[in-house]
Design a protein around this motif. Structure first.
Motif, PDB file in Angstrom:
ATOM      1  N   HIS A 116     -11.128   7.277   1.768  1.00  0.00           N
ATOM      2  CA  HIS A 116     -12.185   7.157   0.759  1.00  0.00           C
ATOM      3  C   HIS A 116     -12.257   5.749   0.184  1.00  0.00           C
ATOM      4  O   HIS A 116     -13.348   5.237  -0.057  1.00  0.00           O
ATOM      5  CB  HIS A 116     -11.985   8.190  -0.357  1.00  0.00           C
ATOM      6  CG  HIS A 116     -12.500   9.540   0.011  1.00  0.00           C
ATOM      7  ND1 HIS A 116     -13.755   9.983  -0.302  1.00  0.00           N
ATOM      8  CD2 HIS A 116     -11.912  10.544   0.715  1.00  0.00           C
ATOM      9  CE1 HIS A 116     -13.932  11.193   0.176  1.00  0.00           C
ATOM     10  NE2 HIS A 116     -12.824  11.561   0.793  1.00  0.00           N
ATOM     11  N   ALA A 117     -11.125   5.127  -0.013  1.00  0.00           N
ATOM     12  CA  ALA A 117     -11.107   3.775  -0.588  1.00  0.00           C
ATOM     13  C   ALA A 117     -11.727   2.751   0.355  1.00  0.00           C
ATOM     14  O   ALA A 117     -12.320   1.768  -0.111  1.00  0.00           O
ATOM     15  CB  ALA A 117      -9.672   3.369  -0.931  1.00  0.00           C
ATOM     16  N   VAL A 144      -3.539   2.006  -3.729  1.00  0.00           N
ATOM     17  CA  VAL A 144      -4.600   2.066  -2.722  1.00  0.00           C
ATOM     18  C   VAL A 144      -5.775   1.201  -3.167  1.00  0.00           C
ATOM     19  O   VAL A 144      -6.333   0.419  -2.379  1.00  0.00           O
ATOM     20  CB  VAL A 144      -5.032   3.525  -2.466  1.00  0.00           C
ATOM     21  CG1 VAL A 144      -6.260   3.586  -1.566  1.00  0.00           C
ATOM     22  CG2 VAL A 144      -3.885   4.332  -1.871  1.00  0.00           C
ATOM     23  N   ASP A 145      -6.158   1.307  -4.438  1.00  0.00           N
ATOM     24  CA  ASP A 145      -7.273   0.513  -4.956  1.00  0.00           C
ATOM     25  C   ASP A 145      -6.976  -0.983  -4.892  1.00  0.00           C
ATOM     26  O   ASP A 145      -7.849  -1.782  -4.539  1.00  0.00           O
ATOM     27  CB  ASP A 145      -7.591   0.916  -6.398  1.00  0.00           C
ATOM     28  CG  ASP A 145      -8.138   2.331  -6.508  1.00  0.00           C
ATOM     29  OD1 ASP A 145      -8.607   2.892  -5.491  1.00  0.00           O
ATOM     30  OD2 ASP A 145      -8.082   2.894  -7.626  1.00  0.00           O
ATOM     31  N   LEU A 182       0.840  -1.190   0.000  1.00  0.00           N
ATOM     32  CA  LEU A 182       0.000   0.000   0.000  1.00  0.00           C
ATOM     33  C   LEU A 182       0.880   1.246   0.000  1.00  0.00           C
ATOM     34  O   LEU A 182       1.560   1.535   0.979  1.00  0.00           O
ATOM     35  CB  LEU A 182      -0.909   0.002   1.243  1.00  0.00           C
ATOM     36  CG  LEU A 182      -1.768   1.233   1.496  1.00  0.00           C
ATOM     37  CD1 LEU A 182      -2.701   1.509   0.323  1.00  0.00           C
ATOM     38  CD2 LEU A 182      -2.567   1.059   2.769  1.00  0.00           C
ATOM     39  N   ASP A 183       0.861   1.961  -1.105  1.00  0.00           N
ATOM     40  CA  ASP A 183       1.547   3.244  -1.226  1.00  0.00           C
ATOM     41  C   ASP A 183       0.474   4.317  -1.234  1.00  0.00           C
ATOM     42  O   ASP A 183      -0.269   4.446  -2.216  1.00  0.00           O
ATOM     43  CB  ASP A 183       2.381   3.285  -2.503  1.00  0.00           C
ATOM     44  CG  ASP A 183       3.111   4.599  -2.715  1.00  0.00           C
ATOM     45  OD1 ASP A 183       2.870   5.566  -1.944  1.00  0.00           O
ATOM     46  OD2 ASP A 183       3.914   4.675  -3.654  1.00  0.00           O
ATOM     47  N   ILE A 224      -7.804  -6.541   0.552  1.00  0.00           N
ATOM     48  CA  ILE A 224      -8.369  -6.639   1.902  1.00  0.00           C
ATOM     49  C   ILE A 224      -9.838  -7.032   1.835  1.00  0.00           C
ATOM     50  O   ILE A 224     -10.316  -7.844   2.637  1.00  0.00           O
ATOM     51  CB  ILE A 224      -8.149  -5.326   2.676  1.00  0.00           C
ATOM     52  CG1 ILE A 224      -6.654  -5.189   3.020  1.00  0.00           C
ATOM     53  CG2 ILE A 224      -9.003  -5.271   3.942  1.00  0.00           C
ATOM     54  CD1 ILE A 224      -6.267  -3.864   3.638  1.00  0.00           C
ATOM     55  N   GLY A 225     -10.567  -6.505   0.856  1.00  0.00           N
ATOM     56  CA  GLY A 225     -11.982  -6.825   0.705  1.00  0.00           C
ATOM     57  C   GLY A 225     -12.255  -8.286   0.387  1.00  0.00           C
ATOM     58  O   GLY A 225     -13.331  -8.798   0.683  1.00  0.00           O
ATOM     59  N   VAL A 226     -11.284  -8.964  -0.194  1.00  0.00           N
ATOM     60  CA  VAL A 226     -11.415 -10.402  -0.444  1.00  0.00           C
ATOM     61  C   VAL A 226     -11.280 -11.177   0.867  1.00  0.00           C
ATOM     62  O   VAL A 226     -11.881 -12.231   1.044  1.00  0.00           O
ATOM     63  CB  VAL A 226     -10.355 -10.868  -1.467  1.00  0.00           C
ATOM     64  CG1 VAL A 226     -10.244 -12.379  -1.526  1.00  0.00           C
ATOM     65  CG2 VAL A 226     -10.659 -10.295  -2.845  1.00  0.00           C
ATOM     66  N   LYS A 227     -10.523 -10.625   1.809  1.00  0.00           N
ATOM     67  CA  LYS A 227     -10.220 -11.333   3.062  1.00  0.00           C
ATOM     68  C   LYS A 227     -11.195 -11.021   4.193  1.00  0.00           C
ATOM     69  O   LYS A 227     -11.404 -11.856   5.072  1.00  0.00           O
ATOM     70  CB  LYS A 227      -8.797 -11.007   3.499  1.00  0.00           C
ATOM     71  CG  LYS A 227      -7.760 -11.500   2.496  1.00  0.00           C
ATOM     72  CD  LYS A 227      -6.362 -11.083   2.852  1.00  0.00           C
ATOM     73  CE  LYS A 227      -5.389 -11.588   1.794  1.00  0.00           C
ATOM     74  NZ  LYS A 227      -4.017 -11.182   2.070  1.00  0.00           N
TER      75      LYS A 227
END
Length: 155
Positions: A124-125, A69-70, A61-62, A76-79
């Protein structure tokens, strides 16, 4: 019922971020170690695992890079379905104090990019995952230069 609370800490591969990760794991969190250098993040996870703190994972994550970021948000959303805590720890300082005639605009731009736009970009992400939390929190870590009182002393 959810198993444990989740947290993401930007630049948690060293220093304050790594120490915050230790404390959160002790408090029962699963912690994502955000690191712009993936190898350093992997090393931090290994360090924590060696201490018996295994409820951590690393994500590249930069905060200065929207595609990074995306990609971190997607990974993370998969986990996990929920993010309870976002700690914006990534930050830099400029050479201070600077005179009105002696400042470097590129240096100031770098500071704004990482310290203002970066945390905004990350927040925001991850808003959608945080909205699913019963008690979502965003914490912005800062040093003395984030203090209006201290910063005004340089004026």
């Amino acid at each position: 019922m959810r198993k444990m609370r989740t947290a993401l800490i930007t630049e948690a591969n060293k220093g304050v971020g790594l120490e915050i990760a230790r404390k959160l794991v002790d408090e029962g969190f699963f912690v994502f170690i955000g690191s712009h250098d993936l190898q350093k993040g992997i090393e931090a996870v290994k360090e924590l695992a060696a201490e018996g703190l295994g409820t951590v994972d690393v994500v590249q994550l930069d905060v200065n890079n929207q595609p990074s970021v995306d990609a971190a948000r997607k990974e993370i959303g998969v986990k996990v379905d929920v993010l309870d805590l976002l700690i914006n720890n990534a930050g830099i300082i400029s050479d201070m104090p600077q005179s009105a005639l002696g400042y470097c605009v590129y240096s100031i731009n770098d500071v704004f990019e990482r310290n203002y736009y970066g945390p905004t970009r990350v927040a925001h992400a991850f808003f959608d995952l945080m909205r699913k939390s019963a008690k979502p929190r965003i914490v912005n870590v800062t040093g003395d230069l984030g203090s209006q009182g201290v910063a005004s002393a340089f004026g």
